[in-house]
Motif scaffolding. Structure first.
Motif, mmCIF file in Angstrom:
data_model
loop_
_atom_site.group_PDB
_atom_site.id
_atom_site.type_symbol
_atom_site.label_atom_id
_atom_site.label_comp_id
_atom_site.label_asym_id
_atom_site.label_seq_id
_atom_site.Cartn_x
_atom_site.Cartn_y
_atom_site.Cartn_z
ATOM 1 N N VAL A 364 0.957 -1.414 0.405
ATOM 2 C CA VAL A 364 -0.247 0.689 -0.376
ATOM 3 C C VAL A 364 0.566 1.339 0.229
ATOM 4 O O VAL A 364 0.736 2.598 -0.587
ATOM 5 C CB VAL A 364 -0.791 -0.417 1.087
ATOM 6 N N HIS A 365 1.975 1.278 1.312
ATOM 7 C CA HIS A 365 2.579 2.543 0.746
ATOM 8 C C HIS A 365 3.729 2.490 -0.491
ATOM 9 O O HIS A 365 3.794 3.524 -0.587
ATOM 10 C CB HIS A 365 4.078 2.205 1.749
ATOM 11 N N GLU A 366 4.168 1.555 -1.106
ATOM 12 C CA GLU A 366 4.975 1.272 -2.585
ATOM 13 C C GLU A 366 4.096 2.107 -3.276
ATOM 14 O O GLU A 366 4.042 2.935 -4.333
ATOM 15 C CB GLU A 366 5.119 0.669 -2.784
ATOM 16 N N CYS A 367 2.363 1.731 -3.273
ATOM 17 C CA CYS A 367 1.884 1.802 -4.196
ATOM 18 C C CYS A 367 1.214 3.784 -4.153
ATOM 19 O O CYS A 367 0.947 4.669 -5.006
ATOM 20 C CB CYS A 367 -0.121 1.365 -4.327
ATOM 21 N N ALA A 368 1.281 4.436 -3.185
ATOM 22 C CA ALA A 368 0.992 5.692 -2.773
ATOM 23 C C ALA A 368 1.804 6.092 -3.140
ATOM 24 O O ALA A 368 1.719 7.472 -3.573
ATOM 25 C CB ALA A 368 0.644 5.913 -1.316
ATOM 26 N N ARG A 369 3.719 5.736 -2.955
ATOM 27 C CA ARG A 369 4.851 7.089 -3.060
ATOM 28 C C ARG A 369 5.163 6.535 -4.796
ATOM 29 O O ARG A 369 5.232 7.896 -5.226
ATOM 30 C CB ARG A 369 6.170 5.723 -2.870
ATOM 31 N N GLU A 370 4.267 5.172 -5.504
ATOM 32 C CA GLU A 370 4.777 5.543 -7.033
ATOM 33 C C GLU A 370 3.436 6.192 -7.211
ATOM 34 O O GLU A 370 3.694 7.158 -8.865
ATOM 35 C CB GLU A 370 4.249 4.694 -7.096
ATOM 36 N N ALA A 371 2.416 6.476 -7.203
ATOM 37 C CA ALA A 371 1.689 6.860 -7.391
ATOM 38 C C ALA A 371 2.164 8.568 -6.988
ATOM 39 O O ALA A 371 1.169 9.718 -8.230
ATOM 40 C CB ALA A 371 0.064 7.067 -7.230
ATOM 41 N N ALA A 372 1.957 9.550 -6.453
ATOM 42 C CA ALA A 372 2.394 11.225 -6.137
ATOM 43 C C ALA A 372 3.864 11.149 -6.695
ATOM 44 O O ALA A 372 3.788 12.324 -7.207
ATOM 45 C CB ALA A 372 3.108 11.146 -4.477
ATOM 46 N N ASP A 373 4.768 10.061 -7.012
ATOM 47 C CA ASP A 373 5.659 10.281 -7.940
ATOM 48 C C ASP A 373 5.320 11.162 -9.028
ATOM 49 O O ASP A 373 5.483 11.967 -10.118
ATOM 50 C CB ASP A 373 6.428 9.564 -7.958
ATOM 51 N N ARG A 374 4.033 9.769 -9.521
ATOM 52 C CA ARG A 374 3.676 10.222 -10.918
ATOM 53 C C ARG A 374 2.764 12.083 -11.585
ATOM 54 O O ARG A 374 2.988 12.367 -12.235
ATOM 55 C CB ARG A 374 2.689 8.897 -11.414
ATOM 56 N N LEU A 375 1.999 11.759 -9.968
ATOM 57 C CA LEU A 375 1.714 12.806 -9.938
ATOM 58 C C LEU A 375 2.509 14.772 -10.255
ATOM 59 O O LEU A 375 1.939 15.786 -10.478
ATOM 60 C CB LEU A 375 0.674 12.677 -8.902
ATOM 61 N N ALA A 376 3.088 13.789 -8.702
ATOM 62 C CA ALA A 376 4.790 15.071 -9.700
ATOM 63 C C ALA A 376 5.329 15.200 -10.825
ATOM 64 O O ALA A 376 6.578 16.185 -10.477
ATOM 65 C CB ALA A 376 5.296 14.817 -8.522
ATOM 66 N N GLY A 377 5.282 14.771 -11.321
ATOM 67 C CA GLY A 377 5.523 14.463 -13.043
ATOM 68 C C GLY A 377 7.214 13.904 -13.236
ATOM 69 O O GLY A 377 7.604 13.842 -14.050
ATOM 70 N N GLY A 378 7.419 12.992 -12.184
ATOM 71 C CA GLY A 378 8.187 11.860 -12.272
ATOM 72 C C GLY A 378 8.349 10.539 -13.017
ATOM 73 O O GLY A 378 6.603 10.594 -13.790
ATOM 74 N N GLY A 379 8.845 9.828 -13.826
ATOM 75 C CA GLY A 379 8.971 8.579 -14.637
ATOM 76 C C GLY A 379 8.504 8.064 -13.678
ATOM 77 O O GLY A 379 7.733 7.664 -12.650
ATOM 78 N N GLY A 380 8.737 6.642 -14.277
ATOM 79 C CA GLY A 380 8.749 5.510 -13.672
ATOM 80 C C GLY A 380 7.591 4.563 -14.713
ATOM 81 O O GLY A 380 6.549 5.389 -14.984
ATOM 82 N N ASP A 381 6.618 3.691 -14.178
ATOM 83 C CA ASP A 381 5.955 2.512 -14.391
ATOM 84 C C ASP A 381 4.347 3.000 -13.914
ATOM 85 O O ASP A 381 3.996 2.568 -14.130
ATOM 86 C CB ASP A 381 5.743 1.382 -14.158
ATOM 87 N N GLY A 382 4.617 3.310 -12.758
ATOM 88 C CA GLY A 382 3.524 4.139 -12.077
ATOM 89 C C GLY A 382 3.169 3.124 -11.425
ATOM 90 O O GLY A 382 3.566 2.182 -10.933
ATOM 91 N N PRO A 383 1.910 3.137 -10.174
ATOM 92 C CA PRO A 383 1.190 2.651 -9.311
ATOM 93 C C PRO A 383 0.586 1.149 -9.369
ATOM 94 O O PRO A 383 0.375 0.739 -8.799
ATOM 95 C CB PRO A 383 0.244 3.261 -8.413
ATOM 96 N N GLU A 384 0.280 1.089 -11.086
ATOM 97 C CA GLU A 384 -0.415 0.341 -12.132
ATOM 98 C C GLU A 384 -0.082 -1.312 -11.746
ATOM 99 O O GLU A 384 -1.013 -2.696 -10.527
ATOM 100 C CB GLU A 384 -0.932 -0.018 -12.952
ATOM 101 N N PRO A 385 1.139 -1.712 -11.400
ATOM 102 C CA PRO A 385 1.880 -3.043 -11.513
ATOM 103 C C PRO A 385 1.429 -3.195 -9.800
ATOM 104 O O PRO A 385 1.110 -4.648 -9.423
ATOM 105 C CB PRO A 385 3.078 -2.886 -11.734
ATOM 106 N N ARG A 386 2.003 -2.357 -9.283
ATOM 107 C CA ARG A 386 1.958 -2.032 -7.439
ATOM 108 C C ARG A 386 0.097 -2.944 -6.414
ATOM 109 O O ARG A 386 0.318 -3.117 -6.229
ATOM 110 C CB ARG A 386 2.051 -1.211 -6.719
ATOM 111 N N VAL A 387 -0.641 -2.257 -8.386
ATOM 112 C CA VAL A 387 -1.538 -2.254 -7.592
ATOM 113 C C VAL A 387 -2.231 -3.624 -7.403
ATOM 114 O O VAL A 387 -3.022 -4.379 -6.684
ATOM 115 C CB VAL A 387 -3.142 -1.481 -8.183
ATOM 116 N N ALA A 388 -1.658 -4.137 -9.100
ATOM 117 C CA ALA A 388 -2.144 -5.688 -9.182
ATOM 118 C C ALA A 388 -1.557 -6.926 -7.945
ATOM 119 O O ALA A 388 -2.334 -7.381 -7.565
ATOM 120 C CB ALA A 388 -1.405 -6.179 -10.408
ATOM 121 N N GLU A 389 -0.286 -6.319 -7.644
ATOM 122 C CA GLU A 389 0.425 -6.989 -6.199
ATOM 123 C C GLU A 389 -0.619 -7.052 -5.046
ATOM 124 O O GLU A 389 -0.679 -8.048 -4.695
ATOM 125 C CB GLU A 389 2.079 -6.179 -6.542
ATOM 126 N N LEU A 390 -0.774 -5.266 -5.069
ATOM 127 C CA LEU A 390 -1.536 -5.725 -3.875
ATOM 128 C C LEU A 390 -2.814 -6.666 -3.736
ATOM 129 O O LEU A 390 -3.206 -7.065 -3.116
ATOM 130 C CB LEU A 390 -2.331 -4.451 -3.838
#
Length: 521
Positions: A364-390
Motif C-alpha cells: 500500500v505504501h509503495e503504491c501511494a509513493r509511486e502514484a504521488a511520484d507520477r502526479l509530481a511529474g516523475g517517470g517510472g511505471d506508475g502504481p499499476e503493477p503494484r496495485v495488481a500485486e496488492l
C-alpha cells in the motif's frame, strides 16, 4: 486481450459458447472463458485419443493429462506457460513408468509414492513452474493406481498423454489464446527462510508425514482404493501455510466430497456408465471445477467428486459402497493432514497472517509513493503493477485469516477483529485504486499538498510496523479537508481525497493490529 471474442458470426457450439461467456461481467466472463476453454481442450484430447483407437483407460488418462495441463500451468507469461507445458512429460512420464513397474511390489511402490510426494511439494520453491511439475508428477503416480496401469499399457498411456498435451496446447495457445497480448500476471514472492524455516521445505516434510499416515490408514480401509486417502492429504497442502488454513481446507474437502457423493448417488449410479449422459455430466463438472476453483474449494471438490463417480461408472466399477469408501478415505486423508501440521514443524495462523498483512501494508505504501511520484511529474511505471500485486497479497491475507472468520469458528472476538482488519485492508485497496486512476490522468500536475499527504501515509505505515505501544509522531504537512478536495474534479484534488482516506484507514488498522496483535492475525 482475447481478440477472438470480437469476431462476429459463427454458429458452431464453440462460437455460441464463447459469445455466451463474453456477455457476462469482466470477472465472471474471464472465469467462464477459462472454464469453457478447459471443456473444449479436454474434449479435444478425449476425442483425439478415442479417434486414435486407444483403449478406454488410456483415453481417461489422456483426459486427466489435458485437465492438469490447463489447470496447473500458471506462469506469468505465455512464453513461460509454453515452456512449462513442454516440460510436463519430462516430469510426469518417468513417474508413471515407475508406478507401473512397481504395481505388483506394494512396499517399493509405497516408498516411491512418498518420495514423489516429498519431491512434488519441495519443487514449489521454484515458483509456478515447480508447482505445476510437482503436481503433474504426483498425479501421474496417482493415476497409475486409479487406472491400474501396468507395464504392458505404458506405450498406449504415453501416447494418450502426448495427444492430450497437444490438444491442450492447441486450445490454449492457438484456438483460444486468452493470455495473448495481456500484461504479465504479477507474482507474489514466496516467504523466505533457510533450511526447515523455508515454507516449501517445511511443507514437504508435513506432506510426507500426512501422506504416510494416509497411506497406512487408507490401506487398512481398502487395499484397492487406499490411494484416495493419499490424494486427499496431498491436495489439502496446496495453497496452505498454517495449521488453521489446513484445518479449514480439510473441512471444506470433506464437505465437498460429501455433497459430491450425494450427487453421485442421484446422477452417477442411475447413469450406470451410459456414454452420452456420462460425457455430458463430465463436461459440466470440468466447467464447474475451473469456474469455482478461485472462489470455493468446497464447490470445486463437489464437481471433482461427481466427475470421478461418473468416470467410475464409465469404467464399469461404480456402486454405492464404492462411494461410501471414497468418503472414508477422504476423511482419513484430511485427518492425516491436520495431524501433520499440528505435530510436524507447525506454523500458527497468527505467524502466517502477520507476514502477509505486513507485506500488504508495505505494498500500500509503495503504491501511494509511486502514484504521488507520477502526479509530481516523475517517470517510472506508475502504481499499476503494484496495485495488481496488492490484490494478490490481499488474497493471501483472506486465505490466511479464513480459519478465524469461518462461520464455525467459536472465537467470536477474534473473528470480529479479523473481519475489521479485512474491511480496512479492502478500504485501503479501494483508495489505492482510486489514487492510481487519478495519477493516470494526463492533466495531473505537481501539488505540494500531495507530498505532505504522502508523508502522513508513510508515517501511518511506520506506525503499523512499529512495536505495539511505540509512540509515532505524525508527519507535518498542510492538510486539506476531504470535503473541500472532493468539490474539485482536478486530478490532484481527487488524489488527495484518496490519500486522506488511505491515511485514515491505516490509522484505524493500527488499533486491532497493535491492541490485539494475535487476535487480528
Amino acid at each position: 486481450m482475447d481478440t477472438s471474442l470480437r469476431k462476429p458470426g459463427g454458429s458452431t457450439p464453440a462460437h455460441l459458447l464463447r459469445r455466451t461467456v463474453a456477455a457476462l461481467g469482466p470477472e465472471r466472463s474471464h472465469r467462464a472463458r477459462v472454464s469453457a476453454r478447459a471443456v473444449i481442450g479436454i474434449g479435444l484430447a478425449v476425442a483425439g485419443c478415442a479417434g486414435a483407437g486407444l483403449p478406454l483407460q488410456a483415453t481417461v488418462a489422456g483426459g486427466l493429462v489435458a485437465l492438469l495441463a490447463l489447470f496447473t500451468v500458471a506462469d506469468s507469461t505465455v512464453r513461460a506457460q509454453g515452456r512449462t507445458t513442454a516440460l510436463l512429460p519430462a516430469a510426469g512420464f518417468p513417474v508413471l513408468a515407475l508406478a507401473a513397474f512397481l504395481h505388483e511390489q506394494p512396499l517399493a511402490r509405497d516408498v516411491a509414492f512418498l518420495a514423489v510426494v516429498f519431491a512434488g511439494v519441495y519443487a514449489r520453491r521454484w515458483g509456478p513452474r515447480g508447482n505445476a511439475l510437482g503436481i503433474f508428477a504426483f498425479m501421474q503416480f496417482f493415476a497409475a493406481q486409479f487406472l491400474r496401469t501396468e507395464p504392458d499399457r505404458l506405450l498406449e498411456t504415453f501416447a494418450a498423454g502426448l495427444l492430450a498435451l497437444a490438444a491442450a496446447s492447441l486450445t490454449r495457445f492457438v484456438l483460444w489464446p486468452l493470455e495473448r497480448g495481456a500484461a504479465p500476471q504479477p507474482a507474489v514472492a514466496p516467504v523466505g527462510g533457510r533450511g526447515l524455516a523455508r515454507p516449501t521445505t517445511r511443507q514437504a516434510f508435513q506432506a510426507f508425514t500426512a501422506c504416510g499416515f494416509a497411506l497406512a490408514a487408507g490401506q487398512a480401509l481398502s487395499l484397492d482404493r487406499w490411494y484416495w486417502a493419499v490424494g486427499a492429504a496431498w491436495w489439502i497442502f496446496v495453497n496452505t501455510a498454517s495449521r488453521g488454513e489446513t484445518l479449514v481446507r480439510g473441512f471444506r474437502r470433506v464437505l465437498g466430497t460429501v455433497t459430491g457423493l450425494a450427487a453421485g448417488l442421484l446422477v452417477a449410479v442411475p447413469a450406470d456408465g451410459a456414454v452420452t449422459p456420462t460425457l455430458a455430466v463430465v463436461a459440466c463438472c470440468v466447467f464447474g471445477i475451473f469456474y469455482t476453483a478461485p472462489l470455493s474449494y468446497s464447490w470445486m471438490m463437489f464437481f471433482v467428486t461427481l466427475m470421478v463417480g461418473m468416470l467410475y461408472g464409465l469404467l464399469g466399477v461404480l456402486h454405492p459402497g464404492l462411494l461410501g469408501l471414497r468418503l472414508q478415505e477422504t476423511a482419513v486423508g484430511a485427518l492425516g493432514a491436520v495431524l501433520a501440521v499440528a505435530l510436524v514443524l507447525p506454523v500458527t495462523t497468527h505467524a502466517a497472517t502477520e507476514v502477509w498483512i505486513r507485506r500488504a501494508v508495505h505494498c500500500v505504501h509503495e503504491c501511494a509513493r509511486e502514484a504521488a511520484d507520477r502526479l509530481a511529474g516523475g517517470g517510472g511505471d506508475g502504481p499499476e503493477p503494484r496495485v495488481a500485486e496488492l490484490e494478490l497479497l490481499l488474497g493471501r491475507v483472506r486465505l490466511s485469516v479464513a480459519p478465524l472468520v469461518h462461520p464455525l469458528s467459536p472465537l467470536r472476538a477474534r473473528k470480529a477483529r479479523a473481519r475489521q482488519v479485512l474491511a480496512l485492508l479492502d478500504d485501503c485497496a479501494r483508495q489505492i485504486r482510486g489514487l492510481a486512476e487519478a495519477a493516470a490522468d494526463p492533466a495531473a500536475s505537481h501539488d505540494a499538498r500531495l507530498t505532505a499527504a504522502c508523508e502522513r501515509v508513510e508515517a501511518a505505515v511506520h506506525r503499523l510496523a512499529a512495536p505495539a505501544g511505540a509512540r509515532i509522531v505524525p508527519a507535518r504537512g498542510s492538510a486539506v479537508p476531504m470535503a473541500a478536495a472532493a468539490e474539485s474534479p482536478a486530478s490532484g484534488d481527487r488524489a488527495l481525497v484518496h490519500l486522506h482516506a488511505l491515511e485514515d484507514a491505516l490509522h484505524q488498522l493500527a488499533a486491532p493490529l497493535h491492541t490485539h496483535p494475535r487476535a487480528a492475525a
